[in-house]
Design a protein around this motif. Structure first.
Motif, mmCIF file in Angstrom:
data_model
loop_
_atom_site.group_PDB
_atom_site.id
_atom_site.type_symbol
_atom_site.label_atom_id
_atom_site.label_comp_id
_atom_site.label_asym_id
_atom_site.label_seq_id
_atom_site.Cartn_x
_atom_site.Cartn_y
_atom_site.Cartn_z
ATOM 1 N N HIS A 45 0.828 -1.198 0.000
ATOM 2 C CA HIS A 45 0.000 0.000 0.000
ATOM 3 C C HIS A 45 0.865 1.252 0.000
ATOM 4 O O HIS A 45 1.978 1.237 0.526
ATOM 5 N N SER A 194 -10.049 10.270 -1.585
ATOM 6 C CA SER A 194 -9.233 9.137 -1.176
ATOM 7 C C SER A 194 -8.354 9.462 0.027
ATOM 8 O O SER A 194 -8.016 10.617 0.270
ATOM 9 N N ASP A 195 -7.977 8.440 0.754
ATOM 10 C CA ASP A 195 -6.993 8.606 1.835
ATOM 11 C C ASP A 195 -5.588 8.238 1.353
ATOM 12 O O ASP A 195 -4.646 8.223 2.138
ATOM 13 N N ASP A 196 -5.425 7.928 0.080
ATOM 14 C CA ASP A 196 -4.082 7.609 -0.435
ATOM 15 C C ASP A 196 -3.356 8.908 -0.754
ATOM 16 O O ASP A 196 -3.892 9.733 -1.493
HETATM 17 MG MG MG Z 1 -7.427 4.261 0.252
#
Ligand code: MG
Ligand code: WAQ
Length: 268
Positions: A45, A194-196
């Motif tokens: 990730h 998104s949290d990316d």
């Molecule tokens: Mg994410």
């Protein structure tokens, strides 16, 4: 046609925090490969390697599964996240969400909507009129699951998204998630980014406009993200809505229209 399906869900954690999740519906033939793909995703990730992974696989009878079409997709081009949030707010207003509820949800997602200013594992449920948060657990939120594409719809979607240069897992998964959310009784609209840290795009989904994506709803490098489902329950029970979002199995068997990107001003 009556073969059972399997719901497959993955949750990964790192340093005591939610890292990544995924949810699919699978045939028996595909379930092992999907599980392996989910483990691989959690181990590679953008925010680091998973330290624990939970996989849940549950059989679902084919008779329970509902079939529906996907919403249309548009991209509204914006220069930066501030412009993106202004344009997103405009769609939410048109969908009937009160200004205070929009501002509140955006600032909570930006700050980290879980206790301790962390990113939630699931979505906030926000009253579309009062802006009040309705989800029972503000760290977990509500996790939508048991939704996917049929193989045929997936092939069509892949080729249409390729044509637009948009065929990545973020878009495919978010479109399917938003489709299920829009189908739920009492949902007015959804807001998501998104949290990316390396993925700045987000979207607003509503019945009137479908899935409208913005290349920027947050600055590059920002790790906080989230989702708000704006709801107007109108006498229906919140527990039923949550149960629908988490449990009702839906396969999307038709894609919507996928439009080329246009400047946001063109839509207003
Ligand atoms: Mg994410
Ligand atoms: N149910 C409810 N909330 C969820 C779920 C779910 N199944 N999965 C993720 N969330 C919440 C959670 O708070 C995450 O932190 C947040 O959403 C973001 O999740 O068109 O990649 O998986 O270019 O990082 C949108 C734009 C990308 C795609 C969304 O979300 C496009 C994305 P992420």
């Amino acid at each position: 046609m009556n073969k059972p399906l399997y719901s497959i869900r993955m949750r990964a954690r790192r340093q005591g925090q939610h890292l990544s999740g995924a949810e699919r519906l699978s045939s028996l033939e595909a379930v092992e490969q999907l599980a392996a793909d989910m483990v691989q995703r959690a181990m590679h990730h953008a925010r680091g390697r998973a330290e624990s992974i939970e996989l849940t696989i549950e059989q679902i009878s084919a008779a329970e599964v509902e079939r529906r079409p996907l919403p249309d997709l548009q991209t509204w081009l914006v220069d930066d996240y501030r412009q993106g949030r202004r344009a997103a707010a405009e769609i939410l207003r048109r969908a009937g969400v009160a200004q205070g509820a929009i501002d509140g949800a955006m600032s909570q997602i930006a700050a980290g909507a879980a206790p301790g200013a962390q990113t939630m594992r699931g979505a906030m449920l926000v009253d579309a009129d009062s802006g009040q948060r309705l989800e029972p657990d503000q760290a977990r939120g509500v996790r939508v699951s048991r939704m996917d594409l049929t193989d045929q719809a997936r092939r069509k979607l892949d080729s249409e998204l390729n044509r637009l240069g948009l065929n990545n897992a973020h878009v495919r998964e978010a479109l399917v998630l938003a489709a299920k959310v829009l189908s739920a009784p009492g949902i007015v609209a959804e807001l998501c980014w998104s949290d990316d840290p390396d993925y700045t795009a987000g979207y607003v989904a509503s019945a009137a406009q479908g899935y409208v994506r913005f290349p920027h709803l947050k600055p590059l490098g920002e790790e906080r993200g989230g989702r708000a489902f704006f709801v107007r329950t109108e006498g229906r029970s919140l527990a039923d809505l949550i149960d629908y979002l988490q449990k009702r199995p839906i396969l999307f068997d038709q894609i919507g229209r996928l439009h080329s990107a246009r400047p946001w001003e063109a839509h207003l």
